[in-house]
Design a protein around this motif. Structure first.
Motif, PDB file in Angstrom:
ATOM      1  N   ASN A  34       0.820  -1.214   0.000  1.00  0.00           N
ATOM      2  CA  ASN A  34       0.000   0.000   0.000  1.00  0.00           C
ATOM      3  C   ASN A  34       0.859   1.273   0.000  1.00  0.00           C
ATOM      4  N   ILE A  35       1.833   1.300  -0.900  1.00  0.00           N
ATOM      5  CA  ILE A  35       2.757   2.425  -1.001  1.00  0.00           C
ATOM      6  C   ILE A  35       2.097   3.528  -1.819  1.00  0.00           C
ATOM      7  N   LYS A  36       2.143   4.737  -1.315  1.00  0.00           N
ATOM      8  CA  LYS A  36       1.545   5.891  -1.990  1.00  0.00           C
ATOM      9  C   LYS A  36       2.625   6.917  -2.320  1.00  0.00           C
ATOM     10  N   GLY A  37       2.477   7.582  -3.464  1.00  0.00           N
ATOM     11  CA  GLY A  37       3.324   8.714  -3.801  1.00  0.00           C
ATOM     12  C   GLY A  37       4.724   8.385  -4.282  1.00  0.00           C
ATOM     13  N   CYS A  38       4.975   7.175  -4.691  1.00  0.00           N
ATOM     14  CA  CYS A  38       6.330   6.797  -5.137  1.00  0.00           C
ATOM     15  C   CYS A  38       6.331   6.266  -6.570  1.00  0.00           C
ATOM     16  N   GLU A  39       5.341   6.639  -7.347  1.00  0.00           N
ATOM     17  CA  GLU A  39       5.212   6.086  -8.690  1.00  0.00           C
ATOM     18  C   GLU A  39       6.445   6.347  -9.561  1.00  0.00           C
ATOM     19  N   GLU A  40       7.009   7.541  -9.484  1.00  0.00           N
ATOM     20  CA  GLU A  40       8.165   7.878 -10.315  1.00  0.00           C
ATOM     21  C   GLU A  40       9.353   6.975  -9.988  1.00  0.00           C
ATOM     22  N   VAL A  41       9.627   6.795  -8.720  1.00  0.00           N
ATOM     23  CA  VAL A  41      10.747   5.941  -8.301  1.00  0.00           C
ATOM     24  C   VAL A  41      10.476   4.489  -8.691  1.00  0.00           C
ATOM     25  N   LEU A  42       9.267   4.017  -8.445  1.00  0.00           N
ATOM     26  CA  LEU A  42       8.939   2.635  -8.772  1.00  0.00           C
ATOM     27  C   LEU A  42       9.006   2.384 -10.276  1.00  0.00           C
ATOM     28  N   ASN A  43       8.616   3.362 -11.080  1.00  0.00           N
ATOM     29  CA  ASN A  43       8.736   3.215 -12.528  1.00  0.00           C
ATOM     30  C   ASN A  43      10.198   3.125 -12.954  1.00  0.00           C
ATOM     31  N   LYS A  44      11.064   3.894 -12.322  1.00  0.00           N
ATOM     32  CA  LYS A  44      12.496   3.825 -12.622  1.00  0.00           C
ATOM     33  C   LYS A  44      13.058   2.456 -12.258  1.00  0.00           C
ATOM     34  N   VAL A  45      12.652   1.929 -11.112  1.00  0.00           N
ATOM     35  CA  VAL A  45      13.103   0.599 -10.694  1.00  0.00           C
ATOM     36  C   VAL A  45      12.626  -0.446 -11.698  1.00  0.00           C
ATOM     37  N   ALA A  46      11.393  -0.333 -12.162  1.00  0.00           N
ATOM     38  CA  ALA A  46      10.852  -1.284 -13.136  1.00  0.00           C
ATOM     39  C   ALA A  46      11.653  -1.259 -14.435  1.00  0.00           C
ATOM     40  N   VAL A  47      12.035  -0.063 -14.895  1.00  0.00           N
ATOM     41  CA  VAL A  47      12.830   0.061 -16.119  1.00  0.00           C
ATOM     42  C   VAL A  47      14.190  -0.604 -15.934  1.00  0.00           C
ATOM     43  N   VAL A  48      14.833  -0.355 -14.816  1.00  0.00           N
ATOM     44  CA  VAL A  48      16.153  -0.952 -14.556  1.00  0.00           C
ATOM     45  C   VAL A  48      16.049  -2.472 -14.478  1.00  0.00           C
TER      46      VAL A  48
END
Length: 59
Positions: A34-48
């Motif tokens: 239930n993590i909120k407000g970290c979409e940008e960081v999580l998207n970067k992790v997904a790309v890596v």
């Protein structure tokens, strides 16, 4: 979230020589914890993770 970090990747090879990588996606971890407000960081992790996975299985 400590149970899921650091990020882990399971690497296996089947009888046909195909290499498989398995990991929990950042989207799944976001929902699970239930993590909120970290979409940008999580998207970067997904790309890596995707780039690392593609490089690891490239022949």
């Amino acid at each position: 979230m400590a149970i899921d970090l650091p990020q882990k990747v399971h690497i296996s090879q089947d009888n046909n020589g195909q290499v498989w990588l398995t990991y929990n996606s950042p989207t799944y971890l976001q929902e699970r914890h239930n993590i909120k407000g970290c979409e940008e960081v999580l998207n970067k992790v997904a790309v890596v993770l995707n780039k690392l996975s593609m490089a690891a299985v490239a022949k």
